[in-house]
Design a protein around this motif. Structure first.
Motif, PDB file in Angstrom:
ATOM      1  N   ASN A 176      36.940  78.197 122.029  1.00 23.20           N
ATOM      2  CA  ASN A 176      36.039  77.096 121.647  1.00 23.20           C
ATOM      3  C   ASN A 176      36.208  76.718 120.178  1.00 23.20           C
ATOM      4  O   ASN A 176      36.177  75.536 119.828  1.00 23.20           O
ATOM      5  CB  ASN A 176      34.579  77.472 121.928  1.00 23.20           C
ATOM      6  CG  ASN A 176      34.274  77.503 123.414  1.00 23.20           C
ATOM      7  OD1 ASN A 176      34.984  76.914 124.223  1.00 23.20           O
ATOM      8  ND2 ASN A 176      33.219  78.204 123.775  1.00 23.20           N
ATOM      9  N   ALA A 180      37.510  73.126 118.838  1.00 28.37           N
ATOM     10  CA  ALA A 180      36.702  72.341 117.899  1.00 28.37           C
ATOM     11  C   ALA A 180      37.512  71.982 116.652  1.00 28.37           C
ATOM     12  O   ALA A 180      37.409  70.863 116.146  1.00 28.37           O
ATOM     13  CB  ALA A 180      35.439  73.112 117.520  1.00 28.37           C
ATOM     14  N   ARG A 186      35.466  65.418 116.056  1.00 28.01           N
ATOM     15  CA  ARG A 186      34.399  66.233 115.462  1.00 28.01           C
ATOM     16  C   ARG A 186      34.513  66.277 113.974  1.00 28.01           C
ATOM     17  O   ARG A 186      35.516  66.425 113.381  1.00 28.01           O
ATOM     18  CB  ARG A 186      34.427  67.653 116.017  1.00 28.01           C
ATOM     19  CG  ARG A 186      34.004  67.708 117.453  1.00 28.01           C
ATOM     20  CD  ARG A 186      33.956  69.135 117.901  1.00 28.01           C
ATOM     21  NE  ARG A 186      33.284  69.227 119.182  1.00 28.01           N
ATOM     22  CZ  ARG A 186      33.060  70.332 119.817  1.00 28.01           C
ATOM     23  NH1 ARG A 186      33.449  71.479 119.314  1.00 28.01           N
ATOM     24  NH2 ARG A 186      32.458  70.352 120.970  1.00 28.01           N
TER      25      ARG A 186
END
Length: 186
Positions: A176, A180, A186
Motif C-alpha cells: 500500500n 501510494a 495523490r
C-alpha cells in the motif's frame, strides 16, 4: 588530502540487525533474541525526530572495521532469526529482517571567519582559524522480506498460522505504501 594541507577523514562503520516478527521488533544482535520472539516483549522502539529522521532506540550497534567483520555480523544475526518448518519450506523465515550499515566520515577542518571593515571577531580563535569537525553520515538498509503465505499450501496452524497472517499484513502494508508513493494523483 595532504596536498590540500587537510587531515584525511576518519571513517566509522557500524551495523544493526533487526527483525519484525508478529508486529514486534527484535534485535538480532541480542543474545536473548530467540527468547524475546517467543516469550517477552522487545525493548526496541522506532522514533521520528523533529526533522523527520527515523531512528531506533534499544538496538545493539556493532562497530566493524572490515568486510569480514561485517559478514560475520550478518551471519550472527541471521542465526538468531526466527525460522520454522512448513509444508512448503523446512527453514521458512517467519519474519522480515533489516540489516543496516551506518557509515560516518569525520574530518578536522579549519574555520575562518570573514573579516572586513564591518565585521568584528568574536574571539581570537575565530580570527586565526579554529579547528572544527565536518561530519557526513550515511545509512544503507538491506531488507529481507518473508514470502507471502497461503495458509492452505503451507499447512500452517496455531503459531505458524499466526506468523503467516502477520507476514501477510506486513507485506500488504508495504504494498500500500509503494502504491501510494507511485500514484501521481495523490
Amino acid at each position: 588530502a595532504k596536498e590540500n594541507n587537510t587531515t584525511p577523514p576518519e571513517f566509522k562503520v557500524s551495523a544493526q540487525f533487526m527483525e519484525l516478527y508478529n508486529e514486534e521488533i527484535i534485535d538480532l544482535f541480542d543474545n536473548n533474541a530467540a527468547s524475546v520472539s517467543k516469550n517477552k516483549k522487545s525493548g526496541v522502539r522506532i522514533h521520528e525526530d523533529a526533522n523527520g529522521n527515523i531512528y531506533t532506540v534499544g538496538v545493539t550497534s556493532r562497530n566493524v572495521t572490515s568486510e569480514e567483520e561485517t559478514l560475520q555480523c550478518l551471519k550472527t544475526g541471521a542465526f538468531n532469526r526466527t525460522t520454522a518448518s512448513t509444508n512448503m519450506n523446512d527453514q521458512s523465515s517467519r519474519s522480515h529482517a533489516i540489516f543496516t550499515i551506518y557509515v560516518q566520515q569525520q574530518r578536522m577542518t579549519k574555520v575562518t571567519a570573514p573579516f572586513g571593515p564591518d565585521t568584528e571577531a568574536l574571539d581570537n580563535n575565530q580570527q586565526n582559524g579554529a579547528d572544527d569537525f565536518e561530519m557526513l553520515t550515511a545509512k544503507f538498509h538491506f531488507v529481507d522480506l518473508a514470502g507471502s503465505e497461503r495458509l492452505k499450501r503451507t499447512g500452517a496452524t496455531g503459531e505458524r498460522a499466526k506468523e503467516g497472517i502477520s507476514i501477510n499484513c506486513g507485506l500488504l502494508a508495504l504494498g500500500n505504501v509503494i502504491s501510494a508513493l507511485g500514484d501521481e494523483t495523490r
